[in-house]
Scaffold this active site. Sequence first.
Site, PDB file in Angstrom:
ATOM      1  CG  LEU A  37       8.705 -11.017  -2.293  1.00  0.00           C
ATOM      2  CD1 LEU A  37       8.272 -12.363  -1.682  1.00  0.00           C
ATOM      3  CD2 LEU A  37       7.518 -10.327  -2.937  1.00  0.00           C
ATOM      4  N   GLY A  40       6.504  -4.445   2.848  1.00  0.00           N
ATOM      5  CA  GLY A  40       5.173  -4.129   2.298  1.00  0.00           C
ATOM      6  C   GLY A  40       4.489  -5.402   1.818  1.00  0.00           C
ATOM      7  CG  HIS A  41       6.019  -7.390  -1.621  1.00  0.00           C
ATOM      8  ND1 HIS A  41       7.275  -6.860  -1.823  1.00  0.00           N
ATOM      9  CD2 HIS A  41       5.292  -7.058  -2.711  1.00  0.00           C
ATOM     10  CE1 HIS A  41       7.313  -6.253  -2.996  1.00  0.00           C
ATOM     11  NE2 HIS A  41       6.126  -6.353  -3.555  1.00  0.00           N
ATOM     12  CE  LYS A 153       4.772   2.633  -3.114  1.00  0.00           C
ATOM     13  NZ  LYS A 153       4.786   2.335  -4.494  1.00  0.00           N
ATOM     14  CG  ASP A 154       1.047  -0.323  -6.170  1.00  0.00           C
ATOM     15  OD1 ASP A 154       1.753   0.361  -6.909  1.00  0.00           O
ATOM     16  OD2 ASP A 154       1.529  -1.126  -5.339  1.00  0.00           O
ATOM     17  CB  SER A 189       8.486   1.167  -3.732  1.00  0.00           C
ATOM     18  OG  SER A 189       8.629   0.892  -5.103  1.00  0.00           O
ATOM     19  CB  SER A 190      10.409  -3.590  -5.848  1.00  0.00           C
ATOM     20  OG  SER A 190       9.528  -4.462  -5.171  1.00  0.00           O
TER      21      SER A 190
HETATM   22  P1  AMP Z   1       4.460  -5.222  -6.566  1.00  0.00           P
HETATM   23  O1  AMP Z   1       5.382  -6.354  -6.326  1.00  0.00           O
HETATM   24  O2  AMP Z   1       5.103  -3.883  -6.502  1.00  0.00           O
HETATM   25  O3  AMP Z   1       3.602  -5.423  -7.799  1.00  0.00           O
HETATM   26  O4  AMP Z   1       3.443  -5.214  -5.345  1.00  0.00           O
HETATM   27  C1  AMP Z   1       2.698  -6.358  -5.021  1.00  0.00           C
HETATM   28  C2  AMP Z   1       1.668  -5.994  -3.994  1.00  0.00           C
HETATM   29  O5  AMP Z   1       2.316  -5.502  -2.821  1.00  0.00           O
HETATM   30  C3  AMP Z   1       0.715  -4.894  -4.473  1.00  0.00           C
HETATM   31  O6  AMP Z   1      -0.610  -5.195  -4.024  1.00  0.00           O
HETATM   32  C4  AMP Z   1       1.266  -3.673  -3.795  1.00  0.00           C
HETATM   33  O7  AMP Z   1       0.306  -2.661  -3.589  1.00  0.00           O
HETATM   34  C5  AMP Z   1       1.751  -4.251  -2.478  1.00  0.00           C
HETATM   35  N1  AMP Z   1       2.755  -3.368  -1.871  1.00  0.00           N
HETATM   36  C6  AMP Z   1       3.908  -2.929  -2.421  1.00  0.00           C
HETATM   37  N2  AMP Z   1       4.539  -2.062  -1.590  1.00  0.00           N
HETATM   38  C7  AMP Z   1       3.744  -1.940  -0.499  1.00  0.00           C
HETATM   39  C8  AMP Z   1       3.825  -1.181   0.710  1.00  0.00           C
HETATM   40  N3  AMP Z   1       4.843  -0.362   0.952  1.00  0.00           N
HETATM   41  N4  AMP Z   1       2.829  -1.308   1.612  1.00  0.00           N
HETATM   42  C9  AMP Z   1       1.770  -2.128   1.363  1.00  0.00           C
HETATM   43  N5  AMP Z   1       1.641  -2.871   0.249  1.00  0.00           N
HETATM   44  C10 AMP Z   1       2.600  -2.778  -0.673  1.00  0.00           C
END
Ligand code: AMP
Length: 284
Positions: A37, A40-41, A153-154, A189-190
Amino acid sequence: MATGLGTVRNVAELRSLIAGWRGQGQSVGLVPTMGALHEGHFSLVRASLTNNDRTCVTLFINPKQFGEGEDLGTYPRDEAADTAALERLGADALFAPAAVEMYPEGSATSVSVPGLGDMLEGEFRPGFFTGVATVVTKLLIQALPDQAFFGEKDYQQLCVVRRLATDLNIPTEIIACPIVREDDGLALSSRNAYLSFDERRLAPSLHAALAAAAAQVVAGADPSDAAELAKRAILEAGFGKVDYIAIRDSDSLQPLVKLDGRARILGAAWIGKTRLIDNLSITG
Ligand code: AMP
């Protein structure tokens, strides 16, 4: 409303926790993640905490959304750090199931969103959105939250999730949260953890090229010319490969016919072994 973060590992426990909250008339927000996390998360968690009495974050590295040769084995994992961060934020629960809990022996059903799920990311990562749609549908049905939070982001994922929630009559409001960026424009981003020092320095060129192309389209440039220029700029900056730069209608993700305030530019490109995606709204 915070009473400490509880971690639950199975669906039955999750349901009884949420039933308890519902029994007290409390609203529930769900924040699906794959962990590692970052800010963004956290922005999604904060939005859920603001809008709901209770917030449940999910941490599940969904094997069904990783293709062959992708980074399932090396995807960053740090549940202890994630738990500590969520505790600090004041989240109420972390749902962190094992793969066998989500996909028990014999599980066979999947959710596909043809059209939206086949283009752009879906073209370069076949099966990706079926994996995403299946796990998100399961999480939404397991928790039945009032709201679920997804990052722009996605962006294509957000469109796919909206579609499936509508099509399957899932009674959850899908809330979009803006992209959180580093000061130099790189979207958090992770996967940024994979970047070497030099790669990290050139990574913001993806955002810069998308922003320049968006400005050109607003100024009247032809969308495909602007996309082509962005692609060239990204390669010149030092990216190895561009999978796509596309300017699309922001809901259907179909190619843009006319700039009418509902357009999005989306891109995916490789630096070394790391694939980055980004997108921006184009406001005409
Ligand atoms: P993930 O862990 O990458 O699957 O992301 C989980 C959630 O966090 C998804 O809805 C992503 O779009 C959101 N997320 C990831 N990075 C960002 C970011 N930089 N800004 C906003 N939301 C993000």
